[in-house]
Scaffold this motif. Structure first.
Motif, PDB file in Angstrom:
ATOM      1  N   ALA A 101     -21.980   3.228 -22.935  1.00  0.00           N
ATOM      2  CA  ALA A 101     -21.924   4.642 -22.546  1.00  0.00           C
ATOM      3  C   ALA A 101     -20.735   5.345 -23.194  1.00  0.00           C
ATOM      4  N   LEU A 102     -19.591   4.655 -23.260  1.00  0.00           N
ATOM      5  CA  LEU A 102     -18.431   5.242 -23.928  1.00  0.00           C
ATOM      6  C   LEU A 102     -18.685   5.389 -25.422  1.00  0.00           C
ATOM      7  N   ASP A 103     -19.307   4.387 -26.024  1.00  0.00           N
ATOM      8  CA  ASP A 103     -19.632   4.459 -27.453  1.00  0.00           C
ATOM      9  C   ASP A 103     -20.575   5.620 -27.748  1.00  0.00           C
ATOM     10  N   HIS A 104     -21.546   5.833 -26.863  1.00  0.00           N
ATOM     11  CA  HIS A 104     -22.567   6.857 -27.087  1.00  0.00           C
ATOM     12  C   HIS A 104     -22.116   8.246 -26.647  1.00  0.00           C
ATOM     13  N   GLY A 105     -20.973   8.330 -25.987  1.00  0.00           N
ATOM     14  CA  GLY A 105     -20.478   9.622 -25.536  1.00  0.00           C
ATOM     15  C   GLY A 105     -21.200  10.191 -24.341  1.00  0.00           C
ATOM     16  N   THR A 106     -21.952   9.360 -23.613  1.00  0.00           N
ATOM     17  CA  THR A 106     -22.666   9.860 -22.437  1.00  0.00           C
ATOM     18  C   THR A 106     -21.799   9.808 -21.183  1.00  0.00           C
ATOM     19  N   ALA A 107     -20.678   9.090 -21.252  1.00  0.00           N
ATOM     20  CA  ALA A 107     -19.688   9.078 -20.171  1.00  0.00           C
ATOM     21  C   ALA A 107     -18.312   9.236 -20.794  1.00  0.00           C
ATOM     22  N   ARG A 108     -17.470  10.016 -20.131  1.00  0.00           N
ATOM     23  CA  ARG A 108     -16.092  10.211 -20.592  1.00  0.00           C
ATOM     24  C   ARG A 108     -15.096   9.444 -19.722  1.00  0.00           C
ATOM     25  N   TRP A 109     -15.564   8.972 -18.576  1.00  0.00           N
ATOM     26  CA  TRP A 109     -14.727   8.223 -17.636  1.00  0.00           C
ATOM     27  C   TRP A 109     -15.417   6.897 -17.365  1.00  0.00           C
ATOM     28  N   ALA A 110     -14.622   5.844 -17.145  1.00  0.00           N
ATOM     29  CA  ALA A 110     -15.222   4.527 -16.987  1.00  0.00           C
ATOM     30  C   ALA A 110     -14.511   3.728 -15.897  1.00  0.00           C
ATOM     31  N   TRP A 111     -15.304   3.195 -14.986  1.00  0.00           N
ATOM     32  CA  TRP A 111     -14.845   2.300 -13.924  1.00  0.00           C
ATOM     33  C   TRP A 111     -15.589   0.995 -14.118  1.00  0.00           C
ATOM     34  N   GLN A 112     -14.907  -0.005 -14.651  1.00  0.00           N
ATOM     35  CA  GLN A 112     -15.546  -1.278 -14.952  1.00  0.00           C
ATOM     36  C   GLN A 112     -15.315  -2.269 -13.832  1.00  0.00           C
ATOM     37  N   THR A 113     -16.365  -3.000 -13.491  1.00  0.00           N
ATOM     38  CA  THR A 113     -16.245  -4.087 -12.534  1.00  0.00           C
ATOM     39  C   THR A 113     -16.089  -5.405 -13.278  1.00  0.00           C
ATOM     40  N   GLY A 114     -15.388  -6.336 -12.666  1.00  0.00           N
ATOM     41  CA  GLY A 114     -15.268  -7.664 -13.248  1.00  0.00           C
ATOM     42  C   GLY A 114     -16.591  -8.411 -13.259  1.00  0.00           C
ATOM     43  N   ILE A 171     -11.178   1.922 -20.414  1.00  0.00           N
ATOM     44  CA  ILE A 171     -11.547   2.226 -19.031  1.00  0.00           C
ATOM     45  C   ILE A 171     -10.404   2.888 -18.274  1.00  0.00           C
ATOM     46  N   ASN A 172     -10.784   3.616 -17.228  1.00  0.00           N
ATOM     47  CA  ASN A 172      -9.817   4.262 -16.337  1.00  0.00           C
ATOM     48  C   ASN A 172      -9.528   3.432 -15.097  1.00  0.00           C
ATOM     49  N   LEU A 173     -10.532   2.707 -14.627  1.00  0.00           N
ATOM     50  CA  LEU A 173     -10.414   1.894 -13.423  1.00  0.00           C
ATOM     51  C   LEU A 173     -11.043   0.527 -13.656  1.00  0.00           C
ATOM     52  N   TYR A 174     -10.466  -0.476 -13.015  1.00  0.00           N
ATOM     53  CA  TYR A 174     -11.025  -1.825 -13.093  1.00  0.00           C
ATOM     54  C   TYR A 174     -11.154  -2.378 -11.679  1.00  0.00           C
ATOM     55  N   ALA A 234      -5.804   0.994 -11.388  1.00  0.00           N
ATOM     56  CA  ALA A 234      -5.814   2.204 -12.219  1.00  0.00           C
ATOM     57  C   ALA A 234      -5.247   1.835 -13.582  1.00  0.00           C
ATOM     58  N   ARG A 235      -6.032   2.028 -14.615  1.00  0.00           N
ATOM     59  CA  ARG A 235      -5.615   1.664 -15.964  1.00  0.00           C
ATOM     60  C   ARG A 235      -5.090   2.870 -16.748  1.00  0.00           C
ATOM     61  N   THR A 236      -5.253   4.067 -16.227  1.00  0.00           N
ATOM     62  CA  THR A 236      -4.729   5.276 -16.856  1.00  0.00           C
ATOM     63  C   THR A 236      -4.054   6.121 -15.779  1.00  0.00           C
ATOM     64  N   PHE A 288      -7.157   8.953 -13.508  1.00  0.00           N
ATOM     65  CA  PHE A 288      -8.363   8.131 -13.402  1.00  0.00           C
ATOM     66  C   PHE A 288      -9.437   8.844 -12.581  1.00  0.00           C
ATOM     67  N   GLY A 289      -9.264  10.168 -12.438  1.00  0.00           N
ATOM     68  CA  GLY A 289     -10.254  10.962 -11.729  1.00  0.00           C
ATOM     69  C   GLY A 289      -9.860  11.353 -10.334  1.00  0.00           C
ATOM     70  N   GLN A 290      -8.620  11.056  -9.926  1.00  0.00           N
ATOM     71  CA  GLN A 290      -8.185  11.360  -8.559  1.00  0.00           C
ATOM     72  C   GLN A 290      -8.143  12.872  -8.334  1.00  0.00           C
ATOM     73  N   TRP A 291      -8.522  13.275  -7.122  1.00  0.00           N
ATOM     74  CA  TRP A 291      -8.643  14.695  -6.811  1.00  0.00           C
ATOM     75  C   TRP A 291      -7.314  15.433  -6.896  1.00  0.00           C
ATOM     76  N   SER A 292      -6.201  14.742  -6.703  1.00  0.00           N
ATOM     77  CA  SER A 292      -4.906  15.425  -6.688  1.00  0.00           C
ATOM     78  C   SER A 292      -4.466  15.876  -8.071  1.00  0.00           C
ATOM     79  N   LYS A 293      -5.143  15.374  -9.098  1.00  0.00           N
ATOM     80  CA  LYS A 293      -4.822  15.774 -10.468  1.00  0.00           C
ATOM     81  C   LYS A 293      -5.650  16.987 -10.853  1.00  0.00           C
ATOM     82  N   THR A 294      -5.070  17.867 -11.679  1.00  0.00           N
ATOM     83  CA  THR A 294      -5.876  18.884 -12.331  1.00  0.00           C
ATOM     84  C   THR A 294      -6.275  18.332 -13.681  1.00  0.00           C
ATOM     85  N   SER A 295      -7.107  19.069 -14.412  1.00  0.00           N
ATOM     86  CA  SER A 295      -7.542  18.611 -15.724  1.00  0.00           C
ATOM     87  C   SER A 295      -6.379  18.448 -16.677  1.00  0.00           C
ATOM     88  N   LYS A 296      -5.223  19.075 -16.376  1.00  0.00           N
ATOM     89  CA  LYS A 296      -4.057  18.962 -17.233  1.00  0.00           C
ATOM     90  C   LYS A 296      -2.949  18.143 -16.584  1.00  0.00           C
TER      91      LYS A 296
END
Length: 283
Positions: free
Chosen positions: A140-153, A164-167, A185-187, A190-198
């Motif tokens: 999905a990241l390669d194809h550009g269909t997702a910009r955020w990634a939460w990977q499971t082990g 990835i942003n989350l593991y 959290a790897r970045t 990672f999509g947390q609501w307390s952050k703005t886009s910047k």
């Protein structure tokens, strides 16, 4: 490294989560199936988490293989997910992860990508994330269909995508009597609501995206609100007649709009930028 939890079988409570040393949760938005009553994030739970300084991240998950239903399913789910996030105090500018909760094959990536494109047609592609094992996440990241990634082990064969942003770790902990997964959290964002886009407090020059994908600054919104002092309930997207809002509900001034912060005001008027007749240049 920040550590957080996700859980579906109950609600540990913000106090218990904080006491256990975790600083965020990934919480589920769902169609409300009866099997796991603690799965769905509620407004009361979101308030409790924020009161205990626990960040919230959004994930939409119903059935494990829902993504195989393709584009239209992604668009419908994104609409429902956004509405639930907003009802709990989230922002339309924050990403939502969508779950591929199974060991997806390369052939199944076609409907998975279509599902994510459908979600992007509602949320904007920049706000679409995927949860899953190494291979569907990486594709999905390669194809550009997702910009955020939460990977499971799970289903990852010991591989971890560096983007990835989350593991999600394999194994469980119990917090507040509830079985929980542990996430890293790897970045920084990672999509947390307390952050703005910047990554910080919103400024007048910060850009949001309207319902049609057009960039509009926070300053434009404030000028438009100020210009239309007789904003009506219908224009706000809510039910009711075209009666002007009571004076104490009018949002004027900066940096607070009638006692609301910029972020709070934008959240309150919801998807304000899709209002009929909105034209930033008019102000």
């Amino acid at each position: 490294m920040r550590l957080g939890l996700d859980y579906a079988g109950g609600r540990p409570g913000g106090g218990a989560i904080a006491a256990a040393g975790y600083t965020f949760v990934v919480r589920y938005l769902s169609d409300g199936g009866p099997g796991l009553p603690g799965k769905l994030l509620t407004p009361a739970e979101a308030d409790d988490l924020r009161a205990n300084n626990i960040d919230i991240v959004s994930n939409w998950e119903t059935t494990a293989s829902r993504m195989l239903d393709g584009y239209d399913a992604g668009a419908r789910d994104a609409q429902a997910a956004r509405a639930q996030a907003l009802a709990c105090g989230g922002s339309a500018e924050r990403p939502i992860y969508f779950s591929a909760d199974f060991d997806a094959t390369p052939a199944q990536q076609i409907p998975i990508d279509d599902y994510l494109r459908g979600a992007g047609s509602v949320l904007h592609p920049s706000n679409v994330g995927i949860y899953g094992g190494y291979w569907p996440v990486s594709r999905a990241l390669d194809h550009g269909t997702a910009r955020w990634a939460w990977q499971t082990g799970a289903w990852s064969g010991g591989n971890t995508d560096s983007r990835i942003n989350l593991y999600q770790r394999i194994g469980f902990v119990r917090v507040g009597g509830v079985q929980c997964d542990v996430n890293e959290a790897r970045t920084d964002d990672f999509g947390q609501w307390s952050k703005t886009s910047k990554g910080g407090e919103m400024q007048l020059t910060d850009t949001l995206t309207d319902a049609y994908g057009n960039p509009v600054t926070v300053g434009d919104i404030l000028k438009w609100i100020s210009f239309h002092a007789d904003l009506t309930v219908d224009e706000l997207g809510g039910p009711g007649s075209r009666t002007a809002l009571p004076p104490d509900q009018k949002m004027t001034g900066h940096p607070a709009l009638g006692g609301r912060t910029i972020v709070g005001a934008i959240a309150e008027i919801g998807q304000a930028l899709k209002l009929p007749g909105f034209d930033p240049g008019r102000a």
